[in-house]
Design a protein around this motif. Structure first.
Motif, short mmCIF file in Angstrom:
data_model
loop_
_atom_site.label_atom_id
_atom_site.label_comp_id
_atom_site.label_asym_id
_atom_site.label_seq_id
_atom_site.Cartn_x
_atom_site.Cartn_y
_atom_site.Cartn_z
N ALA A 270 0.86 -1.19 0.00
CA ALA A 270 0.00 0.00 0.00
C ALA A 270 0.89 1.23 0.00
CB ALA A 270 -0.91 0.00 1.22
N ASP A 283 -5.86 0.63 9.12
CA ASP A 283 -6.69 0.19 8.00
C ASP A 283 -5.83 -0.34 6.86
OD1 ASP A 283 -9.03 0.81 9.30
OD2 ASP A 283 -9.26 2.78 8.36
N ALA A 284 -4.69 0.32 6.64
CA ALA A 284 -3.81 -0.12 5.56
C ALA A 284 -3.27 -1.52 5.85
CB ALA A 284 -2.66 0.87 5.37
N THR A 286 -4.59 -3.81 7.79
CA THR A 286 -5.69 -4.76 7.69
C THR A 286 -5.93 -5.17 6.23
OG1 THR A 286 -6.75 -3.87 9.67
CG2 THR A 286 -8.15 -5.11 8.14
N GLY A 287 -5.85 -4.19 5.33
CA GLY A 287 -6.02 -4.49 3.92
C GLY A 287 -4.90 -5.36 3.38
N LEU A 288 -3.66 -5.10 3.82
CA LEU A 288 -2.53 -5.92 3.38
C LEU A 288 -2.70 -7.37 3.85
CD1 LEU A 288 0.48 -3.52 4.04
CD2 LEU A 288 -0.62 -4.01 1.85
N ALA A 290 -5.39 -8.94 4.50
CA ALA A 290 -6.49 -9.59 3.78
C ALA A 290 -6.05 -10.09 2.42
CB ALA A 290 -7.66 -8.61 3.63
N ARG A 291 -5.05 -9.46 1.84
CA ARG A 291 -4.56 -9.83 0.51
C ARG A 291 -3.40 -10.82 0.56
NH1 ARG A 291 -3.10 -3.99 -1.00
NH2 ARG A 291 -1.98 -4.97 -2.72
#
Length: 301
Positions: A270, A283-284, A286-288, A290-291
C-alpha cells in the motif's frame, strides 16, 4: 571409485556422526576425496575427541575411497583456516564445502541464558561463516589467477530457521541466518565460479533424537523416513559438477521427499505517496493482511 563427484575434493564439517557422516560416506561412494571434520563433542557441546572423525575415515578407506580426518573447531578463525589448508595439502585442491556442524541447547525464551544463546549462534552461524570465508578466499584467488573454478558450498539450515520452532529461539535464529548467508554467498561468489545452496533436513540425529524418538519407518515398505542417509543424495548432487546451474536456493528434504523452500518475498503493498498518518496505518495493514497468504505455523505452536 567412480560416481557423480569423481575426483572432487570435499570438506564436510560435523561429519563424525549423523547427517554429516552420511554425507561424507556418500561423497566417497561417488568418487570424492573427503576431509572429515568433527570436533568430537558431546550432544551439548562438551568435550573433544578425534575418534568420530577417524572412524568415518576408516569407513571410507574400507569402501576403497580416500579421506583424512580433521578435528579443528570451525567456529574458530584459525581452526577454519587450518581445515581449508588441510584439504589443499592433502589433496591439492578444494571443490566442495559442506557446512553441517552444530549442536542444540534448547530452552524457552524466558529461560534461555546468554551463554546458551551465544554458544548456539557461535557454532551454527559463525561455524558456517568461517569455513566459507576461508574457502571463498581460496576460490577467489584461484579465479583471479585464471583457473576455471567450479566450486560448491552447501550449508545446513533447518525447518526451524525457515518457520521458527518453539523452545529453539537460538537455533532458529542461527538457522535463519544461515539461509540468508547462503543467499548472500550465492550473489557474491558466482563471479568466481562458486555456487551456494542450503538444505533444511528432517532426520534423526543426536540433536533430534528426542523429537523423533518414535521412528517414522514404514514397515510395509522397509523405509525409514528419518534415516539421516536420506539427506545425503541431494547434498552430494549439489556438490557435483552437474549442479552448476543451481544457486541461492534452500531445499527441504525429508525421507524420499525434496522440496524447494520459497522464502521471504515482497508481498502486498500500500503506497500513500507521502508519509502515513499513524491513525490511517491500521486500516492499511488490515487491507494488506487480507490480501496476503496466511503464514506457515511455527513448529511446536
Amino acid at each position: 571409485m567412480d560416481g557423480i563427484c569423481d575426483g572432487r575434493v570435499v570438506i564436510v564439517t560435523g561429519a563424525g556422526r549423523g547427517i554429516g557422516r552420511e554425507h561424507a560416506l556418500e561423497f566417497a561412494r561417488q568418487g570424492a576425496k573427503v576431509v572429515v571434520n568433527d570436533l568430537g563433542t558431546g550432544r551439548e557441546g562438551a568435550g573433544r575427541s578425534s575418534a568420530p572423525a577417524l572412524e568415518v575415515v576408516e569407513e571410507i578407506h574400507d569402501l576403497g575411497g580416500r579421506a583424512v580426518a580433521n578435528s579443528d573447531d570451525v567456529s574458530d578463525w584459525g581452526g577454519a583456516a587450518r581445515l581449508v589448508k588441510m584439504a589443499l595439502s592433502a589433496f591439492g585442491r578444494l571443490d566442495v564445502l559442506v557446512n553441517n556442524a552444530g549442536f542444540v541447547r534448547d530452552r524457552m525464551l524466558v529461560s534461555m541464558t546468554e551463554q546458551e544463546w551465544d554458544d548456539v549462534i557461535r557454532v551454527h552461524l559463525k561455524g558456517h561463516f568461517l569455513p566459507l570465508r576461508h574457502a571463498a578466499a581460496h576460490w577467489r584467488e584461484r579465479s583471479k589467477a585464471g583457473d576455471a573454478v567450479d566450486a560448491r558450498v552447501i550449508n545446513t539450515s533447518s525447518g526451524a530457521g525457515l518457520l521458527g520452532s518453539v523452545g529453539q529461539a537460538n537455533y532458529s535464529a542461527a538457522k535463519a541466518g544461515i539461509a540468508a548467508l547462503t543467499q548472500v554467498a550465492a550473489a557474491e561468489l558466482g563471479r568466481y565460479g562458486v555456487t551456494a545452496n542450503a538444505v533444511a533436513p528432517a532426520a534423526r540425529t543426536r540433536m533430534t533424537e528426542e523429537v523423533f524418538a518414535a521412528t517414522m519407518a514404514r514397515p510395509e515398505e522397509g523405509f525409514d523416513a528419518m534415516d539421516p542417509a536420506n539427506v545425503a543424495p541431494l547434498v552430494v548432487w549439489l556438490g557435483s559438477a552437474g549442479s552448476r546451474h543451481v544457486t541461492g536456493r534452500v531445499f527441504e528434504v525429508e525421507g524420499g521427499a525434496i522440496s524447494l523452500a520459497d522464502g521471504w518475498r515482497h508481498g502486498p503493498r500500500a503506497d500513500r505517496g507521502t508519509r502515513w498518518d499513524p491513525a490511517e496505518v491500521g486500516d492499511a495493514v488490515t487491507g494488506l493482511l487480507a490480501r496476503a497468504a496466511d503464514p506457515e505455523p511455527v513448529y511446536g505452536a
